[in-house]
Scaffold this active site. Structure first.
Site, mmCIF file in Angstrom:
data_model
loop_
_atom_site.group_PDB
_atom_site.id
_atom_site.type_symbol
_atom_site.label_atom_id
_atom_site.label_comp_id
_atom_site.label_asym_id
_atom_site.label_seq_id
_atom_site.Cartn_x
_atom_site.Cartn_y
_atom_site.Cartn_z
ATOM 1 C CE1 TYR A 57 99.035 24.933 30.948
ATOM 2 C CE2 TYR A 57 100.060 22.825 30.507
ATOM 3 C CZ TYR A 57 100.165 24.181 30.740
ATOM 4 O OH TYR A 57 101.404 24.787 30.783
ATOM 5 C CG PHE A 65 97.093 22.059 20.902
ATOM 6 C CD1 PHE A 65 97.552 22.279 22.195
ATOM 7 C CD2 PHE A 65 96.223 23.002 20.339
ATOM 8 C CE1 PHE A 65 97.164 23.396 22.923
ATOM 9 C CE2 PHE A 65 95.832 24.134 21.059
ATOM 10 C CZ PHE A 65 96.313 24.317 22.356
ATOM 11 N NE ARG A 100 100.497 35.560 32.012
ATOM 12 C CZ ARG A 100 100.290 34.332 31.537
ATOM 13 N NH1 ARG A 100 100.244 33.289 32.351
ATOM 14 N NH2 ARG A 100 100.131 34.112 30.247
ATOM 15 C CB THR A 106 101.354 32.201 25.371
ATOM 16 O OG1 THR A 106 100.639 32.754 26.477
ATOM 17 C CG2 THR A 106 101.141 30.708 25.301
ATOM 18 N NE ARG A 117 105.779 31.351 28.961
ATOM 19 C CZ ARG A 117 104.472 31.441 29.182
ATOM 20 N NH1 ARG A 117 103.793 32.463 28.723
ATOM 21 N NH2 ARG A 117 103.857 30.500 29.891
ATOM 22 C CG ASN A 131 105.566 28.395 26.961
ATOM 23 O OD1 ASN A 131 105.629 27.445 27.738
ATOM 24 N ND2 ASN A 131 104.437 28.972 26.635
ATOM 25 C CG HIS A 134 102.146 27.449 34.397
ATOM 26 N ND1 HIS A 134 101.069 27.720 33.591
ATOM 27 C CD2 HIS A 134 101.720 27.667 35.680
ATOM 28 C CE1 HIS A 134 100.031 28.062 34.360
ATOM 29 N NE2 HIS A 134 100.393 28.038 35.616
ATOM 30 C CD GLU A 145 97.489 27.984 37.363
ATOM 31 O OE1 GLU A 145 98.494 28.582 37.796
ATOM 32 O OE2 GLU A 145 97.000 28.215 36.240
HETATM 33 P P1 IDP Z 1 100.146 30.578 29.246
HETATM 34 O O1 IDP Z 1 101.101 29.444 29.526
HETATM 35 O O2 IDP Z 1 100.866 31.801 28.725
HETATM 36 O O3 IDP Z 1 99.244 30.901 30.399
HETATM 37 P P2 IDP Z 1 97.924 29.136 27.984
HETATM 38 O O4 IDP Z 1 97.008 29.669 26.943
HETATM 39 O O5 IDP Z 1 97.364 28.937 29.349
HETATM 40 O O6 IDP Z 1 99.207 30.105 28.020
HETATM 41 O O7 IDP Z 1 98.490 27.747 27.429
HETATM 42 C C1 IDP Z 1 99.181 26.856 28.236
HETATM 43 C C2 IDP Z 1 100.358 26.261 27.473
HETATM 44 O O8 IDP Z 1 99.898 25.452 26.390
HETATM 45 C C3 IDP Z 1 101.262 27.297 26.812
HETATM 46 O O9 IDP Z 1 102.235 27.804 27.715
HETATM 47 C C4 IDP Z 1 101.879 26.512 25.675
HETATM 48 O O10 IDP Z 1 102.936 25.661 26.144
HETATM 49 C C5 IDP Z 1 100.725 25.623 25.243
HETATM 50 N N1 IDP Z 1 99.869 26.203 24.191
HETATM 51 C C6 IDP Z 1 98.813 27.034 24.389
HETATM 52 N N2 IDP Z 1 98.191 27.350 23.256
HETATM 53 C C7 IDP Z 1 98.860 26.694 22.277
HETATM 54 C C8 IDP Z 1 98.684 26.614 20.851
HETATM 55 O O11 IDP Z 1 97.788 27.223 20.254
HETATM 56 N N3 IDP Z 1 99.582 25.846 20.183
HETATM 57 C C9 IDP Z 1 100.589 25.180 20.805
HETATM 58 N N4 IDP Z 1 100.781 25.199 22.116
HETATM 59 C C10 IDP Z 1 99.940 25.969 22.874
HETATM 60 MG MG MG Z 2 97.742 29.769 31.268
#
Ligand code: IDP
Ligand code: MG
Length: 176
Positions: A57, A65, A100, A106, A117, A131, A134, A145
């Site tokens: 990440y 966070f 996806r 997300t 999700r 969620n 990944h 990755e």
């Molecule tokens: P993705 O998993 O859909 O690719 P990303 O933006 O890459 O989304 O974020 C990775 C993970 O971090 C998300 O799946 C979620 O668990 C967490 N996450 C991302 N943005 C936030 C946020 O703004 N608040 C809380 N958790 C978040």
């Molecule tokens: Mg992502």
């Protein structure tokens, strides 16, 4: 005659996150993913270190966070027996998009309820989007990755260039 659709042969990284393990969703998620008609070419159970989480990440590492995200992603939130994730490489046509779509948005509150999700995710007390899964969002992130989570010889077919490195005079295969 209609033009044949331009479908891409792709690889994608899928992680079943600790909240899915707590909820016994592994079989369910794998069944849902099988609708994508892809093939699993690598799989393992991993305990997530802080270092691995920061690399995986990298785009979120400096967010306020991130510490709470790490607690969730590593499974520390749920206790010792859930401090693990399941990691897979899937291969096939349009693998990234297909996974996806089945995974959903997300934010589990915004995800379509028919997606993984949307059906099983939640936002926890600390505001982290739990969620359950990944999946890579582009070919570039998939390659980064996959190389982060797997060694070349943990994948059943050669997918990216490799090199032989000698460690204590012993040949080891690494990503080139
Ligand atoms: P993705 O998993 O859909 O690719 P990303 O933006 O890459 O989304 O974020 C990775 C993970 O971090 C998300 O799946 C979620 O668990 C967490 N996450 C991302 N943005 C936030 C946020 O703004 N608040 C809380 N958790 C978040
Ligand atoms: Mg992502």
């Amino acid at each position: 005659m209609e033009k044949k659709e331009n479908k891409k042969h792709q690889y994608t990284l899928v992680i079943i996150k600790p909240d899915a393990l707590v909820k016994s969703l592994t079989g369910n998620i794998l069944t849902r993913l099988s609708e994508a008609r892809l093939r699993i070419i690598a799989a393992k159970v991993v305990k997530v270190t802080r270092e691995l989480a920061e690399k995986h990440y990298a785009h979120l590492k400096d967010k306020p966070f991130f510490n709470d995200l790490y607690e969730y992603f590593s499974g520390k939130t749920y206790g010792h027996e859930y401090e693990r994730i399941l990691v897979f490489v899937y291969e096939g046509e349009d693998a990234i998009d297909r996974v996806r779509k089945i995974a959903g948005a997300t934010n589990p509150l915004e995800a379509d309820p028919t997606t993984i999700r949307g059906a099983y995710g939640r936002i926890n007390k600390k505001g982290i989007m739990e969620n359950v899964i990944h999946c890579s969002d582009s070919e570039e992130s998939a390659e980064r990755e996959i190389k982060l989570w797997f060694k070349p010889d943990e994948i059943v077919e050669p997918i990216y260039p490799t090199k032989i490195v000698y460690k204590d005079n012993y040949p080891v295969l690494e990503w080139a």
